[in-house]
Design a protein around this motif. Structure first.
Motif, short mmCIF file in Angstrom:
data_model
loop_
_atom_site.label_atom_id
_atom_site.label_comp_id
_atom_site.label_asym_id
_atom_site.label_seq_id
_atom_site.Cartn_x
_atom_site.Cartn_y
_atom_site.Cartn_z
N ALA A 32 -21.35 20.56 74.51
CA ALA A 32 -21.73 19.67 75.61
C ALA A 32 -22.84 20.32 76.43
N PRO A 33 -23.68 19.51 77.09
CA PRO A 33 -24.71 20.08 77.96
C PRO A 33 -24.08 21.01 78.99
N GLY A 34 -24.70 22.17 79.17
CA GLY A 34 -24.20 23.15 80.13
C GLY A 34 -23.37 24.25 79.48
N ASP A 35 -22.90 24.04 78.24
CA ASP A 35 -22.16 25.10 77.54
C ASP A 35 -23.10 26.28 77.30
N ILE A 36 -22.57 27.50 77.45
CA ILE A 36 -23.32 28.70 77.13
C ILE A 36 -22.86 29.15 75.75
N LEU A 37 -23.81 29.33 74.84
CA LEU A 37 -23.48 29.64 73.45
C LEU A 37 -22.89 31.03 73.28
N THR A 38 -21.84 31.11 72.45
CA THR A 38 -21.24 32.37 72.03
C THR A 38 -21.35 32.43 70.51
N SER A 39 -21.04 33.58 69.92
CA SER A 39 -21.13 33.71 68.47
C SER A 39 -20.14 32.78 67.76
N GLN A 40 -19.03 32.42 68.41
CA GLN A 40 -18.05 31.52 67.82
C GLN A 40 -18.55 30.07 67.76
N ASP A 41 -19.59 29.75 68.51
CA ASP A 41 -20.14 28.39 68.53
C ASP A 41 -21.15 28.14 67.41
N LEU A 42 -21.53 29.19 66.69
CA LEU A 42 -22.65 29.10 65.74
C LEU A 42 -22.23 29.44 64.32
N GLU A 43 -22.81 28.71 63.36
CA GLU A 43 -22.64 28.98 61.94
C GLU A 43 -24.01 28.94 61.28
N ALA A 44 -24.30 29.92 60.44
CA ALA A 44 -25.56 29.94 59.69
C ALA A 44 -25.34 29.29 58.34
N MET A 45 -26.10 28.23 58.06
CA MET A 45 -26.00 27.52 56.79
C MET A 45 -27.38 26.99 56.40
N ALA A 46 -27.51 26.67 55.13
CA ALA A 46 -28.75 26.03 54.68
C ALA A 46 -28.78 24.61 55.26
N PRO A 47 -29.95 24.14 55.66
CA PRO A 47 -30.02 22.77 56.22
C PRO A 47 -29.73 21.72 55.14
N ARG A 48 -29.06 20.65 55.55
CA ARG A 48 -28.78 19.55 54.62
C ARG A 48 -30.06 18.82 54.24
N ARG A 49 -30.95 18.69 55.23
CA ARG A 49 -32.24 18.05 55.00
C ARG A 49 -33.24 18.68 55.95
N PRO A 50 -34.50 18.71 55.56
CA PRO A 50 -35.51 19.32 56.44
C PRO A 50 -35.73 18.47 57.69
N MET A 51 -35.83 19.13 58.82
CA MET A 51 -36.09 18.47 60.10
C MET A 51 -37.02 19.36 60.91
N PRO A 52 -37.86 18.78 61.73
CA PRO A 52 -38.72 19.62 62.58
C PRO A 52 -37.89 20.30 63.67
N GLY A 53 -38.25 21.52 63.99
CA GLY A 53 -37.63 22.22 65.12
C GLY A 53 -36.31 22.90 64.83
N LEU A 54 -35.87 22.98 63.56
CA LEU A 54 -34.62 23.67 63.26
C LEU A 54 -34.75 25.15 63.64
N ILE A 55 -33.66 25.74 64.09
CA ILE A 55 -33.68 27.13 64.55
C ILE A 55 -33.15 28.03 63.44
N GLU A 56 -34.00 28.94 62.96
CA GLU A 56 -33.60 29.83 61.88
C GLU A 56 -32.53 30.80 62.34
N ALA A 57 -31.64 31.16 61.41
CA ALA A 57 -30.47 31.97 61.73
C ALA A 57 -30.82 33.40 62.14
N GLU A 58 -32.04 33.86 61.89
CA GLU A 58 -32.42 35.21 62.32
C GLU A 58 -32.54 35.29 63.85
N ARG A 59 -32.75 34.17 64.50
CA ARG A 59 -32.95 34.15 65.96
C ARG A 59 -31.60 34.23 66.68
N ASN A 60 -31.53 35.04 67.72
CA ASN A 60 -30.30 35.20 68.50
C ASN A 60 -30.22 34.09 69.55
#
Length: 146
Positions: A32-60
């Motif tokens: 939800a808007p206002g949530d602060i991201l933690t490592s438990q909120d994130l999963e690194a996976m290959a994208p299902r389809r290409p989209m502009p602006g996707l954030i690569e998993a190397e970025r913290n």
């Protein structure tokens, strides 16, 4: 490659081969808007389809704020996250105006959220006017003279 293929055809076939997709960040749960991201909120996976602006998993992304609603398992884009807000929309804030050694202070209502260094609109309840101010600290903005 077959040794019977001409070199140019072999090069063209190699160039046309699919490249492995890089992993991008996906939401591990609904955010939800206002949530602060933690490592438990994130999963690194290959994208299902290409989209502009996707954030690569190397970025913290840990510590960044969710800016708009994201459903679980959705790929995160640059528009979905940003620096944490120092001022929230509708919050009463202190506004300073400094010029030629004189400092004025007033209380105003933020009309939009903003992170440090962002310009926001602030409503002055006494005059009824709306001004633009720079977010300089939590709950504090400054009017900068042109």
């Amino acid at each position: 490659m077959s040794p019977s293929l001409p070199p140019l055809v072999a090069v063209l076939l190699l160039a046309a081969a699919p490249v492995a997709a890089r992993e991008v960040w996906h939401a591990a749960r609904s955010l939800a808007p206002g949530d602060i991201l933690t490592s438990q909120d994130l999963e690194a996976m290959a994208p299902r389809r290409p989209m502009p602006g996707l954030i690569e998993a190397e970025r913290n992304l840990v510590g960044l704020e969710v800016k708009r609603r994201v459903r679980g398992s959705a790929a995160l884009t640059e528009r979905d996250v940003g620096e944490p807000s120092a001022i929230r929309s509708t919050q009463m804030i202190r506004v300073f105006w400094k010029r030629a050694g004189v400092t004025l202070e007033m209380e105003g209502r933020a009309m939009e959220s903003g992170a440090l260094g962002e310009m926001i609109r602030v409503h002055n309840p006494r005059s009824g006017r709306t001004i633009r101010a720079l977010v300089v600290a939590d709950g504090t903005a400054e009017v900068r003279a042109p």
